[in-house]
Write a protein that holds these residues in place. Structure first.
Motif, PDB file in Angstrom:
ATOM      1  N   THR A  91       0.874  -1.166   0.000  1.00  0.00           N
ATOM      2  CA  THR A  91       0.000   0.000   0.000  1.00  0.00           C
ATOM      3  C   THR A  91       0.911   1.215   0.000  1.00  0.00           C
ATOM      4  N   LEU A  92       0.714   2.065  -0.981  1.00  0.00           N
ATOM      5  CA  LEU A  92       1.496   3.293  -1.102  1.00  0.00           C
ATOM      6  C   LEU A  92       0.758   4.392  -0.339  1.00  0.00           C
ATOM      7  N   SER A  93       1.403   4.941   0.680  1.00  0.00           N
ATOM      8  CA  SER A  93       0.840   6.041   1.468  1.00  0.00           C
ATOM      9  C   SER A  93       1.487   7.333   0.998  1.00  0.00           C
ATOM     10  N   LEU A  94       0.654   8.310   0.659  1.00  0.00           N
ATOM     11  CA  LEU A  94       1.133   9.579   0.126  1.00  0.00           C
ATOM     12  C   LEU A  94       0.800  10.710   1.083  1.00  0.00           C
ATOM     13  N   SER A  95       1.749  11.604   1.277  1.00  0.00           N
ATOM     14  CA  SER A  95       1.549  12.787   2.098  1.00  0.00           C
ATOM     15  C   SER A  95       1.904  13.992   1.236  1.00  0.00           C
ATOM     16  N   LEU A  96       0.968  14.926   1.095  1.00  0.00           N
ATOM     17  CA  LEU A  96       1.159  16.088   0.226  1.00  0.00           C
ATOM     18  C   LEU A  96       1.065  17.372   1.039  1.00  0.00           C
ATOM     19  N   THR A  97       1.986  18.284   0.799  1.00  0.00           N
ATOM     20  CA  THR A  97       1.978  19.594   1.438  1.00  0.00           C
ATOM     21  C   THR A  97       2.062  20.648   0.350  1.00  0.00           C
ATOM     22  N   TRP A  98       1.098  21.543   0.354  1.00  0.00           N
ATOM     23  CA  TRP A  98       1.013  22.604  -0.657  1.00  0.00           C
ATOM     24  C   TRP A  98       1.494  23.917  -0.074  1.00  0.00           C
ATOM     25  N   ARG A  99       2.071  24.749  -0.943  1.00  0.00           N
ATOM     26  CA  ARG A  99       2.342  26.142  -0.563  1.00  0.00           C
ATOM     27  C   ARG A  99       2.168  27.004  -1.796  1.00  0.00           C
ATOM     28  N   ARG A 100       1.668  28.170  -1.546  1.00  0.00           N
ATOM     29  CA  ARG A 100       1.456  29.112  -2.640  1.00  0.00           C
ATOM     30  C   ARG A 100       2.778  29.784  -2.985  1.00  0.00           C
ATOM     31  N   THR A 101       3.015  29.987  -4.277  1.00  0.00           N
ATOM     32  CA  THR A 101       4.211  30.679  -4.752  1.00  0.00           C
ATOM     33  C   THR A 101       3.750  31.828  -5.631  1.00  0.00           C
ATOM     34  N   ALA A 102       4.677  32.649  -6.063  1.00  0.00           N
ATOM     35  CA  ALA A 102       4.330  33.783  -6.919  1.00  0.00           C
ATOM     36  C   ALA A 102       3.676  33.323  -8.217  1.00  0.00           C
ATOM     37  N   GLY A 103       4.086  32.156  -8.726  1.00  0.00           N
ATOM     38  CA  GLY A 103       3.563  31.693 -10.002  1.00  0.00           C
ATOM     39  C   GLY A 103       2.457  30.660  -9.918  1.00  0.00           C
ATOM     40  N   GLY A 104       2.084  30.238  -8.712  1.00  0.00           N
ATOM     41  CA  GLY A 104       1.055  29.214  -8.613  1.00  0.00           C
ATOM     42  C   GLY A 104       1.145  28.462  -7.299  1.00  0.00           C
ATOM     43  N   LEU A 105       1.345  27.162  -7.404  1.00  0.00           N
ATOM     44  CA  LEU A 105       1.410  26.304  -6.233  1.00  0.00           C
ATOM     45  C   LEU A 105       2.574  25.336  -6.352  1.00  0.00           C
ATOM     46  N   ARG A 106       3.142  24.975  -5.221  1.00  0.00           N
ATOM     47  CA  ARG A 106       4.145  23.925  -5.177  1.00  0.00           C
ATOM     48  C   ARG A 106       3.602  22.845  -4.259  1.00  0.00           C
ATOM     49  N   CYS A 107       3.804  21.602  -4.669  1.00  0.00           N
ATOM     50  CA  CYS A 107       3.365  20.463  -3.872  1.00  0.00           C
ATOM     51  C   CYS A 107       4.588  19.601  -3.559  1.00  0.00           C
ATOM     52  N   ASP A 108       4.892  19.493  -2.275  1.00  0.00           N
ATOM     53  CA  ASP A 108       5.951  18.598  -1.816  1.00  0.00           C
ATOM     54  C   ASP A 108       5.265  17.337  -1.315  1.00  0.00           C
ATOM     55  N   ALA A 109       5.697  16.190  -1.816  1.00  0.00           N
ATOM     56  CA  ALA A 109       5.038  14.938  -1.468  1.00  0.00           C
ATOM     57  C   ALA A 109       6.051  13.879  -1.069  1.00  0.00           C
ATOM     58  N   THR A 110       5.610  13.010  -0.176  1.00  0.00           N
ATOM     59  CA  THR A 110       6.386  11.821   0.149  1.00  0.00           C
ATOM     60  C   THR A 110       5.505  10.604  -0.119  1.00  0.00           C
TER      61      THR A 110
END
Length: 132
Positions: A91-110
């Motif tokens: 089972t693949l468990s995913l954790s996503l963290t978003w942050r707003r940037t000047a150009g849009g969004l960045r998503c850091d995931a594990t």
């Protein structure tokens, strides 16, 4: 005429399980069954879920309307580091963290299995209409 369904090498259902109220973190899971089509040709005697398929699971979780904090389109895979294998039955468990940037969004995931971390991924998203 209906919109074309995206093509994916992953048969697993990627399900968003939680999302914080402000929408900047989410978790998702994908059961990687032995019937995944990529297992047929990817080391037939010792099947391993390819890294590109782990990336696809992260992308699918990140673009799920119940996980993403704002409508955006994937603009780039900024980085991906693979640290462990994913096998049939995991089972693949995913954790996503978003942050707003000047150009849009960045998503850091594990991504992780019960044996530990399998990948860290950074995705960049642009708002609709942004051509970057």
């Amino acid at each position: 005429m209906s919109a074309a369904r995206p093509v994916s090498p992953v048969a697993a259902d990627v399900r968003v399980e939680t999302r914080t109220e402000e929408g900047l973190t989410a978790t998702a899971r994908a059961a990687i069954g032995p019937g995944e089509p990529v297992f047929t040709g990817h080391y037939p005697d010792f099947p391993i879920f390819p890294g590109v398929c782990v990336l696809e699971c992260v992308r699918r979780a990140a673009t799920d309307g119940s996980a993403a904090p704002h409508p955006a389109r994937l603009a780039a895979v900024e980085s991906a580091r693979f640290a462990g294998a994913v096998y049939p039955g995991d089972t693949l468990s995913l954790s996503l963290t978003w942050r707003r940037t000047a150009g849009g969004l960045r998503c850091d995931a594990t991504a992780a299995t019960e044996r530990g971390r399998t990948a860290t991924v950074r995705l960049r998203f642009a708002y609709p209409g942004d051509t970057r």
